[in-house]
Design a protein around this motif. Structure first.
Motif, PDB file in Angstrom:
ATOM      1  N   LEU A  46       0.747  -1.370  -0.011  1.00  0.00           N
ATOM      2  CA  LEU A  46       0.188   0.101  -0.170  1.00  0.00           C
ATOM      3  C   LEU A  46       0.963   1.381  -0.019  1.00  0.00           C
ATOM      4  O   LEU A  46       0.540   2.220  -0.648  1.00  0.00           O
ATOM      5  CB  LEU A  46      -1.009  -0.274   1.012  1.00  0.00           C
ATOM      6  CG  LEU A  46      -1.891  -1.000   1.256  1.00  0.00           C
ATOM      7  CD1 LEU A  46      -2.561  -1.141   2.607  1.00  0.00           C
ATOM      8  CD2 LEU A  46      -3.095  -0.793   0.146  1.00  0.00           C
ATOM      9  N   ALA A  47       1.928   1.075   0.742  1.00  0.00           N
ATOM     10  CA  ALA A  47       2.911   2.468   0.818  1.00  0.00           C
ATOM     11  C   ALA A  47       3.549   2.530  -0.757  1.00  0.00           C
ATOM     12  O   ALA A  47       3.529   3.881  -1.002  1.00  0.00           O
ATOM     13  CB  ALA A  47       3.899   2.249   1.743  1.00  0.00           C
ATOM     14  N   ARG A  48       3.924   1.665  -1.420  1.00  0.00           N
ATOM     15  CA  ARG A  48       4.296   1.772  -2.738  1.00  0.00           C
ATOM     16  C   ARG A  48       3.414   2.406  -3.574  1.00  0.00           C
ATOM     17  O   ARG A  48       3.626   3.241  -4.467  1.00  0.00           O
ATOM     18  CB  ARG A  48       4.726   0.367  -3.199  1.00  0.00           C
ATOM     19  CG  ARG A  48       6.153  -0.054  -2.672  1.00  0.00           C
ATOM     20  CD  ARG A  48       6.304  -1.673  -3.359  1.00  0.00           C
ATOM     21  NE  ARG A  48       7.895  -2.006  -2.945  1.00  0.00           N
ATOM     22  CZ  ARG A  48       8.525  -2.783  -3.493  1.00  0.00           C
ATOM     23  NH1 ARG A  48       8.211  -2.897  -4.911  1.00  0.00           N
ATOM     24  NH2 ARG A  48       9.562  -3.125  -2.956  1.00  0.00           N
ATOM     25  N   ILE A  49       1.948   1.914  -3.457  1.00  0.00           N
ATOM     26  CA  ILE A  49       0.927   2.557  -4.272  1.00  0.00           C
ATOM     27  C   ILE A  49       0.835   3.928  -4.085  1.00  0.00           C
ATOM     28  O   ILE A  49       0.580   4.908  -5.044  1.00  0.00           O
ATOM     29  CB  ILE A  49      -0.149   1.933  -4.185  1.00  0.00           C
ATOM     30  CG1 ILE A  49      -0.210   0.471  -4.375  1.00  0.00           C
ATOM     31  CG2 ILE A  49      -1.418   2.473  -4.770  1.00  0.00           C
ATOM     32  CD1 ILE A  49      -1.246  -0.584  -4.317  1.00  0.00           C
ATOM     33  N   ALA A  50       0.856   4.385  -2.770  1.00  0.00           N
ATOM     34  CA  ALA A  50       0.829   5.690  -2.233  1.00  0.00           C
ATOM     35  C   ALA A  50       1.869   6.625  -2.690  1.00  0.00           C
ATOM     36  O   ALA A  50       1.545   7.604  -3.246  1.00  0.00           O
ATOM     37  CB  ALA A  50       0.675   5.749  -0.662  1.00  0.00           C
ATOM     38  N   ASP A  51       3.026   6.093  -2.817  1.00  0.00           N
ATOM     39  CA  ASP A  51       4.261   6.737  -3.682  1.00  0.00           C
ATOM     40  C   ASP A  51       4.261   7.122  -4.711  1.00  0.00           C
ATOM     41  O   ASP A  51       4.348   8.190  -5.292  1.00  0.00           O
ATOM     42  CB  ASP A  51       5.505   6.024  -3.073  1.00  0.00           C
ATOM     43  CG  ASP A  51       5.735   6.008  -1.569  1.00  0.00           C
ATOM     44  OD1 ASP A  51       5.424   6.759  -0.688  1.00  0.00           O
ATOM     45  OD2 ASP A  51       6.754   5.174  -1.101  1.00  0.00           O
ATOM     46  N   ALA A  52       3.728   6.211  -5.573  1.00  0.00           N
ATOM     47  CA  ALA A  52       3.591   6.228  -7.062  1.00  0.00           C
ATOM     48  C   ALA A  52       2.284   7.446  -7.384  1.00  0.00           C
ATOM     49  O   ALA A  52       2.341   8.103  -8.063  1.00  0.00           O
ATOM     50  CB  ALA A  52       3.214   5.110  -7.643  1.00  0.00           C
ATOM     51  N   LEU A  53       1.149   7.199  -6.570  1.00  0.00           N
ATOM     52  CA  LEU A  53       0.246   8.116  -6.828  1.00  0.00           C
ATOM     53  C   LEU A  53       0.688   9.656  -6.418  1.00  0.00           C
ATOM     54  O   LEU A  53       0.489  10.540  -7.226  1.00  0.00           O
ATOM     55  CB  LEU A  53      -1.122   8.047  -5.937  1.00  0.00           C
ATOM     56  CG  LEU A  53      -1.521   6.619  -6.416  1.00  0.00           C
ATOM     57  CD1 LEU A  53      -2.692   6.176  -5.406  1.00  0.00           C
ATOM     58  CD2 LEU A  53      -2.549   6.881  -7.689  1.00  0.00           C
ATOM     59  N   ALA A  54       1.429   9.748  -5.344  1.00  0.00           N
ATOM     60  CA  ALA A  54       1.759  11.174  -4.648  1.00  0.00           C
ATOM     61  C   ALA A  54       2.889  11.806  -5.843  1.00  0.00           C
ATOM     62  O   ALA A  54       2.680  12.986  -6.071  1.00  0.00           O
ATOM     63  CB  ALA A  54       2.314  10.877  -3.563  1.00  0.00           C
ATOM     64  N   ALA A  55       3.733  10.760  -6.424  1.00  0.00           N
ATOM     65  CA  ALA A  55       4.640  11.298  -7.377  1.00  0.00           C
ATOM     66  C   ALA A  55       4.181  11.538  -8.726  1.00  0.00           C
ATOM     67  O   ALA A  55       4.789  12.188  -9.809  1.00  0.00           O
ATOM     68  CB  ALA A  55       5.895  10.446  -7.325  1.00  0.00           C
ATOM     69  N   GLY A  56       2.862  11.102  -9.311  1.00  0.00           N
ATOM     70  CA  GLY A  56       2.284  10.845 -10.519  1.00  0.00           C
ATOM     71  C   GLY A  56       3.086  10.292 -11.521  1.00  0.00           C
ATOM     72  O   GLY A  56       3.378  10.664 -12.725  1.00  0.00           O
ATOM     73  N   ARG A  57       3.649   9.120 -11.296  1.00  0.00           N
ATOM     74  CA  ARG A  57       4.607   8.492 -12.117  1.00  0.00           C
ATOM     75  C   ARG A  57       4.148   7.124 -12.435  1.00  0.00           C
ATOM     76  O   ARG A  57       3.471   6.584 -11.430  1.00  0.00           O
ATOM     77  CB  ARG A  57       5.863   8.234 -11.660  1.00  0.00           C
ATOM     78  CG  ARG A  57       6.072   7.754 -10.256  1.00  0.00           C
ATOM     79  CD  ARG A  57       7.632   7.503  -9.943  1.00  0.00           C
ATOM     80  NE  ARG A  57       7.970   6.769  -8.708  1.00  0.00           N
ATOM     81  CZ  ARG A  57       7.773   5.665  -8.253  1.00  0.00           C
ATOM     82  NH1 ARG A  57       7.421   4.830  -9.209  1.00  0.00           N
ATOM     83  NH2 ARG A  57       7.689   5.194  -7.263  1.00  0.00           N
ATOM     84  N   THR A  58       4.180   6.805 -13.461  1.00  0.00           N
ATOM     85  CA  THR A  58       3.742   5.223 -13.896  1.00  0.00           C
ATOM     86  C   THR A  58       5.217   4.114 -13.638  1.00  0.00           C
ATOM     87  O   THR A  58       6.172   4.465 -13.928  1.00  0.00           O
ATOM     88  CB  THR A  58       3.698   5.010 -15.364  1.00  0.00           C
ATOM     89  OG1 THR A  58       2.601   5.821 -15.600  1.00  0.00           O
ATOM     90  CG2 THR A  58       3.163   3.695 -15.615  1.00  0.00           C
ATOM     91  N   PRO A  59       4.974   3.124 -12.509  1.00  0.00           N
ATOM     92  CA  PRO A  59       5.899   2.562 -12.274  1.00  0.00           C
ATOM     93  C   PRO A  59       6.516   1.669 -13.283  1.00  0.00           C
ATOM     94  O   PRO A  59       5.701   1.213 -14.273  1.00  0.00           O
ATOM     95  CB  PRO A  59       5.252   1.418 -11.263  1.00  0.00           C
ATOM     96  CG  PRO A  59       4.076   2.109 -10.801  1.00  0.00           C
ATOM     97  CD  PRO A  59       3.414   3.141 -11.899  1.00  0.00           C
ATOM     98  N   GLY A  60       7.705   1.510 -13.138  1.00  0.00           N
ATOM     99  CA  GLY A  60       8.570   0.855 -14.325  1.00  0.00           C
ATOM    100  C   GLY A  60       8.271  -0.536 -14.378  1.00  0.00           C
ATOM    101  O   GLY A  60       7.344  -1.268 -13.381  1.00  0.00           O
ATOM    102  N   GLU A  61       8.295  -1.315 -15.442  1.00  0.00           N
ATOM    103  CA  GLU A  61       7.986  -2.859 -15.697  1.00  0.00           C
ATOM    104  C   GLU A  61       8.625  -3.600 -14.544  1.00  0.00           C
ATOM    105  O   GLU A  61       8.003  -4.286 -13.822  1.00  0.00           O
ATOM    106  CB  GLU A  61       8.484  -3.479 -16.907  1.00  0.00           C
ATOM    107  CG  GLU A  61       8.056  -4.781 -17.251  1.00  0.00           C
ATOM    108  CD  GLU A  61       6.225  -4.834 -17.310  1.00  0.00           C
ATOM    109  OE1 GLU A  61       5.954  -5.969 -17.012  1.00  0.00           O
ATOM    110  OE2 GLU A  61       5.918  -3.989 -17.678  1.00  0.00           O
TER     111      GLU A  61
END
Length: 735
Positions: A292-307
């Motif tokens: 959940l923390a990883r998802i929160a970080d990605a949303l906050a940064a506005g970036r698409t996680p790499g493959e």
């Protein structure tokens, strides 16, 4: 209730009203010195301060600081409509506020020569501002902004064409604030949505990482409501990213249910001495927290996680519990089912977040959604509140009478800058006495401090320089916005100082405003308190109604949960209403505690009911988390009988909270025992690899035990309250 318990008045009553008032003053000091960081944002405060400084600076550069002050009035009023939400909604809200402020400013300046027309305009604006509280803080702010502009500029009468120019200047100042608020829209169109979801997912991660006490209100309810408002408010966009955000919100709501259930199961296993299985569940929750923390970080940064990052996170989520098999006890079977459900939610979150985090990476369709039903019909809400028993209508009548009446009296009496009396009433007066009492004292004290502070700074340190005064205005407005709407003390200090600086820019010496505004503020606060006392809406008289609504909301929650005809939208709506009813009940009790009257009886009863209702909703949430309540209601007669009995008992509790008599004990426990026996017959000898198929029975036994216990406890509390509760509810608004 025993005779010994009725032998004398409560301790607080024997000690007299001074103790009650003393407690209210102590809470007042605590509230006045507390900075609620959840209600303030340094970025927004800085942006609003800049929006106020810009028109002042332009007016100063053009050699007409007075015009800059007029435009700054619009910027100041519109800034309060700069609330979280999608950019499209924020733009519409701020433009509406600016337009209302500009229109009423033009009318006020044009009507300024006529006492009757000015009074009529103020009456309409103030009454409308009072009614708008029923639609929430954003709508109320538009009304306050319009009335405030009418008050201030009505004392500066203009010819018709000049009045139109004044209105346009005020509107232009509001537009400046709006443009600053949506500056990032073209680049990060969905920044508010992402930030709201990121905050929710961070809190969800914290919820999974820390043990949960089921005796308190289920956490995240307020955060979920705020996030839903951001994602589904009027003016929203539509497209892949926004649809992904809504899916992420729904998944978060469901995952919250699984986390609450798993935490309760882990606690139960630990109490029962099964530390190994409890540790397994705690490990699963810890791993879930990291995902959940990883998802929160990605949303906050506005970036698409790499493959690689995406695959790694998906594997972590999928691996929860893969190699750890729980035992065959009822609790362990139920826990295994909830753990599998949580894994499914986490996988869906990780997959959906790829679209939602990287906003703008794909073209988006912004067509309006069709067939979307509004949860709150404004006409229905307005019609329901056009009743003399409605606090909103009473509040609107008070404002509609007091604001124009005090303005007329100060004009006729020649009170210099007497509009501050009316303005104080507008800001201080609230629908209930407790909030008015607190805001009056905080505003009076804060105003006196702010006036003295700013007068010393302006008169003795800055002198007549316009540039330093403009900078001072920006600093004080930043402080006011940072203090937040709930801290009237700090806000009043900054607002008073800001006004001194603004008037100095307009050519009015700082030292001449101190005494006049201080006296006006004291008078306005006293009138607001007197109006509340003459026609009071004591919050203590509302507590029983709020608790009745809470029991009704939980009853609707259970009813909808087992209704086979209920749609997903209806189930989501009833959960939201339950969270709102719980928040309203908690807030009502808090406000009642601040009233300088003896309301100890209803506070004790209300506190006990609310505390046990937390356990009730935890049980309902555990049943809802299985997503199989409708099947059990249809297929298991014992479950159907228990649900019917609980619904009936919740209805009786609603009546008891309104003063009806209630039996001391219910028959719910008998139905729960029969249900537990029916499910227990299914469980022995079931292979572990088929545990999930029958785990629902274990969940039901666990949850209904807590459900029945909490309802029976609330029943006993209301039965013991007896006559005391009936006297309180029958007393109405009498002091």
């Amino acid at each position: 209730m025993s005779s010994s318990q009725r032998s004398g008045p409560p301790t607080s009553a024997r000690n007299g009203p001074l103790r009650v008032i003393g407690g209210s003053i102590r809470r007042l000091y605590t509230d006045a010195t507390k900075l609620d960081r959840t209600q303030s944002d340094p970025v927004v405060a800085g942006r609003n301060a800049l929006g106020l400084v810009i028109p002042l600076a332009i007016g100063g550069l053009l050699g007409h600081p007075g015009l800059g002050v007029q435009s700054a009035i619009g910027a100041l009023q519109t800034a309060f409509a700069d609330r979280p939400g999608p950019y499209r909604l924020r733009m519409a809200r701020m433009l509406t506020s600016a337009l209302a402020a500009g229109l009423t400013a033009a009318l006020a300046a044009g009507f300024g020569h006529s006492l009757a027309l000015s009074a009529l305009l103020l009456a309409v604006c103030a009454f409308s501002a009072g009614l708008l509280v029923m639609f929430g803080p954003s709508a109320a702010q538009v009304g306050v902004a319009a009335t405030g502009c009418a008050l201030i500029l009505g004392h500066i009468p203009e010819r018709p064409l000049a009045a139109i120019d004044t209105g346009l200047l005020v509107f232009a100042g509001g537009v400046v604030q709006m443009l600053l608020a949506i500056t990032a829209w073209p680049l990060r169109r969905h920044g508010p949505e992402r930030r709201a979801l990121a905050g929710l997912y961070r809190e969800l991660a914290d919820l999974a990482a820390e043990p949960i006490d089921s005796s308190v209100s289920p956490p995240l309810g307020e955060t979920i409501a705020q996030t839903r408002a951001v994602l589904t408010g009027a003016g929203r966009d539509h497209g892949p990213s926004v649809e992904a955000y809504r899916v992420l919100l729904d998944e978060a709501v469901r995952a919250r249910q699984d986390i609450l259930a798993l935490s309760a199961y882990a606690d139960r296993l630990e109490v029962d001495g099964n530390s190994a299985s409890a540790a397994t569940l705690y490990d699963a929750l810890t791993t879930a927290a990291s995902v959940l923390a990883r998802i929160a970080d990605a949303l906050a940064a506005g970036r698409t996680p790499g493959e690689r990052e995406y695959r790694e996170t998906l594997e972590i989520a999928s691996g929860i519990g893969r190699s750890e098999v729980l035992g065959e006890s009822l609790t362990e079977r139920a826990a295994a089912d909830r753990r599998a459900s949580l894994v499914s939610q986490l996988r869906a979150m990780v997959q959906t977040a790829r679209t939602g985090a990287g906003e703008g990476s794909t073209d988006e369709d912004v067509e309006s959604a069709k067939g979307v039903r509004r949860l709150r019909d404004p006409i229905a809400v307005l019609r329901a509140n056009l009743d003399v028993r409605s606090p909103a209508l009473r509040y609107a009548v008070r404002l509609g009478v007091l604001v124009p009446l005090t303005d007329i009296l100060t004009r006729v009496g020649g009170f210099d800058r007497g509009y501050w009396i009316s303005l104080t009433i507008l800001v201080v007066l609230r629908p209930d006495f407790g909030a008015t009492f607190q805001r009056s004292l905080q505003r009076v004290i804060g105003t006196l401090i702010g006036l003295l502070l700013a007068s010393v700074i302006v008169h003795y340190l800055l002198g007549d320089g316009v540039a330093p005064l403009i900078l001072l205005v920006g600093i004080f407005f930043f402080g006011m916005r940072l203090a937040g709407p709930n801290n009237m003390g700090l806000s009043s200090i900054c607002l008073s100082a800001l006004v001194v600086a603004l008037l100095s820019i307009a050519g009015i010496p700082a030292h001449t405003t101190v005494v006049d505004r201080a006296v006006a503020t004291v008078i306005g606060g006293a009138i607001a308190l007197l109006a509340s006392l003459l026609f009071p809406t004591w919050e203590r008289s509302q507590v029983a109604d709020r608790l009745t609504e809470l029991m009704g909301a939980y009853r609707d929650y259970l009813q909808t949960m087992v209704d086979p005809r209920a749609t997903a939208a209806q189930r989501s709506s009833v959960r939201s209403r339950s969270r709102l009813a719980r928040s309203n009940a908690e807030a009502s009790l808090d406000r009642a505690r601040s009233e300088p009257v003896n309301s100890q009886g209803i506070l004790e009863v209300g506190g006990a009911v609310l505390a046990n209702s937390h356990r009730l909703v935890h049980a309902l949430t555990a049943i809802d988390a299985t997503r199989r309540a409708r099947d059990a209601y249809r297929d298991v007669p014992q479950f159907r009988d228990l649900v019917t009995a609980v619904l009936q008992q919740l209805h009786l509790l609603q009546g008891a909270l309104q003063g009806e008599e209630i039996k001391e004990k219910s028959t719910l426990r008998r139905f729960q025992v029969e249900l537990a026996a029916a499910y227990a017959d299914l469980l022995p000898g079931v292979p572990i690899d088929r545990a999930a198929e029958y785990a629902y029975g274990a969940t039901v036994i666990e949850a209904t035990d807590r459900l029945v216990d909490s309802v029976d406890t609330i029943t006993a509390v209301l039965h013991d309250a007896g006559d005391d509760l009936r006297l309180t509810t029958a007393g109405g608004d009498s002091a």
